[in-house]
Design a protein around this motif. Structure first.
Motif, PDB file in Angstrom:
ATOM      1  N   HIS A  64    -120.085  69.992 -16.547  1.00 47.99           N
ATOM      2  CA  HIS A  64    -119.774  70.953 -15.504  1.00 47.99           C
ATOM      3  C   HIS A  64    -118.618  71.962 -15.278  1.00 47.99           C
ATOM      4  N   TYR A  65    -117.514  71.218 -15.322  1.00 46.97           N
ATOM      5  CA  TYR A  65    -116.311  71.797 -15.725  1.00 46.97           C
ATOM      6  C   TYR A  65    -116.334  72.921 -16.808  1.00 46.97           C
ATOM      7  N   PHE A  66    -116.722  72.336 -17.807  1.00 45.37           N
ATOM      8  CA  PHE A  66    -116.277  73.306 -18.919  1.00 45.37           C
ATOM      9  C   PHE A  66    -117.420  74.494 -18.729  1.00 45.37           C
ATOM     10  N   GLU A  67    -118.638  74.299 -18.290  1.00 47.56           N
ATOM     11  CA  GLU A  67    -119.655  75.593 -18.285  1.00 47.56           C
ATOM     12  C   GLU A  67    -118.969  76.449 -17.050  1.00 47.56           C
ATOM     13  N   ARG A  68    -118.401  75.812 -16.065  1.00 49.83           N
ATOM     14  CA  ARG A  68    -117.904  76.648 -14.964  1.00 49.83           C
ATOM     15  C   ARG A  68    -116.622  77.551 -15.510  1.00 49.83           C
ATOM     16  N   GLN A  69    -116.073  76.895 -16.291  1.00 53.31           N
ATOM     17  CA  GLN A  69    -115.017  77.818 -17.063  1.00 53.31           C
ATOM     18  C   GLN A  69    -115.370  78.765 -17.814  1.00 53.31           C
ATOM     19  N   LYS A  70    -116.501  78.525 -18.399  1.00 52.15           N
ATOM     20  CA  LYS A  70    -117.176  79.728 -19.370  1.00 52.15           C
ATOM     21  C   LYS A  70    -117.713  80.802 -18.420  1.00 52.15           C
ATOM     22  N   LEU A  71    -118.164  80.363 -17.325  1.00 55.02           N
ATOM     23  CA  LEU A  71    -118.870  81.331 -16.436  1.00 55.02           C
ATOM     24  C   LEU A  71    -117.689  82.378 -15.818  1.00 55.02           C
TER      25      LEU A  71
END
Length: 141
Positions: A64-71
């Motif tokens: 989730h952390y990495f996807e939030r960074q990508k967002l």
């Protein structure tokens, strides 16, 4: 240096979209998968299963952390200075998933509006009438 944008949605504004809020709290893995698909074109089902498996060992916040960074990279969003991405995904994951879904939705809706280049007015198009509708109108006249 590139300018950063503010988030359109706040972390705890779940009541702005009760449907997304309900979805996020009832099936967070599914919302995570849906968000990941929209953010980085990953397989929704695979990401849902990953989140579900990792939630069993309290590590679902990692992907989730990495996807939030990508967002944030995709939309050039500012990091919240009082509560960064790591604490947000670790401690408020369902709220963060809902915020991300609302953010994606609001940014997609803005992109769908087409503007006329001459006077910056929205271009509104009506569906074309079918031949049956045209004949029906002609019979009335």
């Amino acid at each position: 240096m590139s300018s950063e944008n503010d988030w359109n949605e706040d972390l705890f504004d779940c009541t702005n979209d009760c449907g997304t809020c309900f979805y996020g709290f009832c099936c967070a893995p599914c919302l995570f998968g849906s968000n990941a698909e929209k953010i980085s074109e990953k397989n929704c089902c695979l990401m849902c299963c990953l989140y579900l498996v990792l939630s069993g060992v309290y590590l679902c916040w990692v992907p989730h952390y990495f996807e939030r960074q990508k967002l944030r990279e995709k939309y050039k969003l500012k990091s919240n200075p009082s509560c960064g991405d790591c604490p947000t995904t670790l401690l408020c994951s369902p709220c963060a998933l809902c915020q991300e879904a609302r953010e994606i939705s609001s940014r997609e809706n803005v992109r769908r509006i087409d503007f006329n280049g001459d006077n910056n007015q929205p271009v509104v198009s009506q569906p074309e009438a079918t031949s049956d509708e045209v004949n029906h109108v002609d019979m009335r006249v």
